[in-house]
Design a protein around this motif. Sequence first.
Motif, PDB file in Angstrom:
ATOM      1  N   LEU A 190       0.861  -1.178   0.000  1.00  0.00           N
ATOM      2  CA  LEU A 190       0.000   0.000   0.000  1.00  0.00           C
ATOM      3  C   LEU A 190       0.893   1.221   0.000  1.00  0.00           C
ATOM      4  CD1 LEU A 190      -2.937  -0.331   2.567  1.00  0.00           C
ATOM      5  CD2 LEU A 190      -3.117   0.282   0.148  1.00  0.00           C
ATOM      6  N   GLN A 191       0.711   2.082  -0.978  1.00  0.00           N
ATOM      7  CA  GLN A 191       1.455   3.337  -1.004  1.00  0.00           C
ATOM      8  C   GLN A 191       0.507   4.459  -0.585  1.00  0.00           C
ATOM      9  OE1 GLN A 191       3.784   6.210  -4.181  1.00  0.00           O
ATOM     10  NE2 GLN A 191       3.995   3.989  -4.417  1.00  0.00           N
ATOM     11  N   MET A 192       0.936   5.225   0.424  1.00  0.00           N
ATOM     12  CA  MET A 192       0.066   6.248   1.010  1.00  0.00           C
ATOM     13  C   MET A 192       0.867   7.509   1.321  1.00  0.00           C
ATOM     14  SD  MET A 192      -1.979   3.961   3.848  1.00  0.00           S
ATOM     15  CE  MET A 192      -3.144   5.317   4.131  1.00  0.00           C
ATOM     16  N   ILE A 193       0.144   8.629   1.434  1.00  0.00           N
ATOM     17  CA  ILE A 193       0.756   9.864   1.914  1.00  0.00           C
ATOM     18  C   ILE A 193       0.891   9.750   3.423  1.00  0.00           C
ATOM     19  CG2 ILE A 193       0.553  12.372   2.057  1.00  0.00           C
ATOM     20  CD1 ILE A 193      -1.395  12.201  -0.340  1.00  0.00           C
ATOM     21  N   ILE A 194       2.122   9.618   3.892  1.00  0.00           N
ATOM     22  CA  ILE A 194       2.384   9.514   5.336  1.00  0.00           C
ATOM     23  C   ILE A 194       3.621  10.351   5.648  1.00  0.00           C
ATOM     24  CG2 ILE A 194       2.662   7.978   7.310  1.00  0.00           C
ATOM     25  CD1 ILE A 194       1.925   5.652   5.415  1.00  0.00           C
ATOM     26  N   ASN A 195       3.494  11.232   6.594  1.00  0.00           N
ATOM     27  CA  ASN A 195       4.622  12.027   7.065  1.00  0.00           C
ATOM     28  C   ASN A 195       4.241  12.673   8.393  1.00  0.00           C
ATOM     29  OD1 ASN A 195       3.272  14.635   6.413  1.00  0.00           O
ATOM     30  ND2 ASN A 195       3.584  13.984   4.283  1.00  0.00           N
ATOM     31  N   VAL A 196       5.116  13.452   8.953  1.00  0.00           N
ATOM     32  CA  VAL A 196       4.839  14.100  10.236  1.00  0.00           C
ATOM     33  C   VAL A 196       3.602  14.985  10.159  1.00  0.00           C
ATOM     34  CG1 VAL A 196       5.767  15.730  11.938  1.00  0.00           C
ATOM     35  CG2 VAL A 196       7.242  13.963  10.987  1.00  0.00           C
ATOM     36  N   PHE A 197       3.285  15.487   8.947  1.00  0.00           N
ATOM     37  CA  PHE A 197       2.087  16.309   8.743  1.00  0.00           C
ATOM     38  C   PHE A 197       0.882  15.488   8.281  1.00  0.00           C
ATOM     39  CE2 PHE A 197       4.362  20.636   7.826  1.00  0.00           C
ATOM     40  CZ  PHE A 197       4.622  20.769   9.180  1.00  0.00           C
ATOM     41  N   ARG A 198       1.013  14.150   8.235  1.00  0.00           N
ATOM     42  CA  ARG A 198      -0.096  13.279   7.798  1.00  0.00           C
ATOM     43  C   ARG A 198       0.054  11.936   8.530  1.00  0.00           C
ATOM     44  NH1 ARG A 198      -3.812  12.775   3.347  1.00  0.00           N
ATOM     45  NH2 ARG A 198      -3.406  14.974   2.925  1.00  0.00           N
ATOM     46  N   GLN A 199      -0.442  11.847   9.761  1.00  0.00           N
ATOM     47  CA  GLN A 199      -0.136  10.720  10.636  1.00  0.00           C
ATOM     48  C   GLN A 199      -1.272   9.719  10.845  1.00  0.00           C
ATOM     49  OE1 GLN A 199       1.724  11.746  14.390  1.00  0.00           O
ATOM     50  NE2 GLN A 199       2.808  13.487  13.519  1.00  0.00           N
ATOM     51  N   ASP A 200      -2.444   9.925  10.294  1.00  0.00           N
ATOM     52  CA  ASP A 200      -3.593   9.085  10.632  1.00  0.00           C
ATOM     53  C   ASP A 200      -3.378   7.604  10.345  1.00  0.00           C
ATOM     54  OD1 ASP A 200      -4.589  11.819  10.592  1.00  0.00           O
ATOM     55  OD2 ASP A 200      -6.589  10.927  10.758  1.00  0.00           O
ATOM     56  N   ALA A 201      -2.607   7.286   9.324  1.00  0.00           N
ATOM     57  CA  ALA A 201      -2.404   5.881   8.956  1.00  0.00           C
ATOM     58  C   ALA A 201      -1.722   5.087  10.064  1.00  0.00           C
ATOM     59  CB  ALA A 201      -1.573   5.790   7.673  1.00  0.00           C
ATOM     60  N   VAL A 202      -0.964   5.749  10.915  1.00  0.00           N
ATOM     61  CA  VAL A 202      -0.249   5.049  11.980  1.00  0.00           C
ATOM     62  C   VAL A 202      -1.223   4.274  12.857  1.00  0.00           C
ATOM     63  CG1 VAL A 202       1.232   5.308  13.998  1.00  0.00           C
ATOM     64  CG2 VAL A 202       1.635   6.727  11.975  1.00  0.00           C
ATOM     65  N   SER A 203      -2.304   4.910  13.269  1.00  0.00           N
ATOM     66  CA  SER A 203      -3.266   4.258  14.156  1.00  0.00           C
ATOM     67  C   SER A 203      -4.358   3.508  13.403  1.00  0.00           C
ATOM     68  CB  SER A 203      -3.905   5.294  15.085  1.00  0.00           C
ATOM     69  OG  SER A 203      -4.605   6.284  14.341  1.00  0.00           O
ATOM     70  N   LYS A 204      -4.619   3.884  12.152  1.00  0.00           N
ATOM     71  CA  LYS A 204      -5.778   3.331  11.452  1.00  0.00           C
ATOM     72  C   LYS A 204      -5.452   2.252  10.423  1.00  0.00           C
ATOM     73  CE  LYS A 204      -8.583   7.491  12.072  1.00  0.00           C
ATOM     74  NZ  LYS A 204      -9.376   8.570  11.419  1.00  0.00           N
ATOM     75  N   ILE A 205      -4.176   2.162  10.012  1.00  0.00           N
ATOM     76  CA  ILE A 205      -3.828   1.250   8.921  1.00  0.00           C
ATOM     77  C   ILE A 205      -2.679   0.297   9.281  1.00  0.00           C
ATOM     78  CG2 ILE A 205      -2.867   1.125   6.577  1.00  0.00           C
ATOM     79  CD1 ILE A 205      -5.802   1.915   6.658  1.00  0.00           C
ATOM     80  N   PHE A 206      -1.691   0.765  10.023  1.00  0.00           N
ATOM     81  CA  PHE A 206      -0.439   0.017  10.156  1.00  0.00           C
ATOM     82  C   PHE A 206      -0.637  -1.385  10.728  1.00  0.00           C
ATOM     83  CE2 PHE A 206       2.991   3.584  10.191  1.00  0.00           C
ATOM     84  CZ  PHE A 206       2.578   3.963   8.930  1.00  0.00           C
ATOM     85  N   GLU A 207      -1.397  -1.530  11.800  1.00  0.00           N
ATOM     86  CA  GLU A 207      -1.557  -2.853  12.410  1.00  0.00           C
ATOM     87  C   GLU A 207      -2.240  -3.820  11.461  1.00  0.00           C
ATOM     88  OE1 GLU A 207      -3.392  -5.011  16.427  1.00  0.00           O
ATOM     89  OE2 GLU A 207      -3.591  -2.840  16.138  1.00  0.00           O
ATOM     90  N   GLN A 208      -3.295  -3.359  10.809  1.00  0.00           N
ATOM     91  CA  GLN A 208      -4.003  -4.219   9.865  1.00  0.00           C
ATOM     92  C   GLN A 208      -3.103  -4.623   8.703  1.00  0.00           C
ATOM     93  OE1 GLN A 208      -7.590  -2.516   8.231  1.00  0.00           O
ATOM     94  NE2 GLN A 208      -8.117  -4.337   7.047  1.00  0.00           N
TER      95      GLN A 208
END
Length: 346
Positions: A190-208
């Motif tokens: 999965l390629q996503m916009i993730i950076n210090v200014f875009r953190q939502d994936a850490v809690s919502k996507i990473f574990e899954q």
Amino acid sequence: MTQTSSETSRKDNKVHKRVLGKSGLNSSEVGLGCWQFGGDFGPITESEVSAILDDAINCGVNFWDTADVYGAGQSETYIGNYLQAHPELKQGENKVVVATKLGRSAELYPNNYSKADMRQSIEKSLKRLQVDCLDLIQLHCIPPGYLKDKTVFKDLDELKQEGLIHAYGASVETIEEAQLCLQHEGLSSLQMIINVFRQDAVSKIFEQAQNSQVGIIARLPLASGLLAGKYTKDTRFTEQDHRNYNCDGQMFNVGETFSGLPFRTGIELVNELKSLMPTEQELATNCLRWLLDHDAVTSVIAGVSKAGQLGRNAKASSLPHLSEELHERLHEFYKNKVRPLVRGDI
């Protein structure tokens, strides 16, 4: 996220590798984004591209991310020519992993995603890259309706069985789209916009993603250059640069430029962010390290415009983890200061 203390040092200076999901591909933690090879940020010659790719090899950066629409195939063509001139990079321990994309060309977008159309697009990429099988093909921000329909993933499974692709993934714009993709067993990345200014994936996507053996490829890790900390409110970009023509989402998803922040607001936030970060390293290096501290992330991809610039990015791989305390401060900064100002769907 597995972390050690900031005092824990990684003993070497090389770019480390991680396995990309269930694909088995060994990919450098720091990758090279190749959008700029298409001339979409300004003119670039093949010799300039070759110098950047030489630099990537010297730095140990073996994960190169491109797309069929970058310069209408120019990026793939330049990479293909380079690999043809360096056959030792096509296999074995020196192998370069080339990730390309389909789905945004005029032949496919927005509603021509049949198996035959995708095969034709893949065959064109194979020809430009001068290979028999694509390492990784990624759906390129295709309309969400096709992600909800299992047909496009079933077709990719069959194209994989035919030997045209080794693995497939998806590049998406939003958390919802990422969750749709994770429903499909064959997905490798999965390629996503993730950076210090875009953190939502850490809690919502990473574990899954980890539970599904899907590698995360973090794009725009420096928020279109904002997190390099070099811009001022007076900085201007060329006419061809998306940071000029898409600064407010005029041409495509607003999140693809400055992570959806208004430019001047982003500059103000960067100046505040600098006070939170360690001063031993450049802001950009710290921001890349923040991403690599998350085990779910296989590779972070940032583009460079000149040979010699890649070393700064590569350095992040050999640095120790940021402290748990700093991670907490950066999360609070994002939640309270940044996220309320981000435009578009996250």
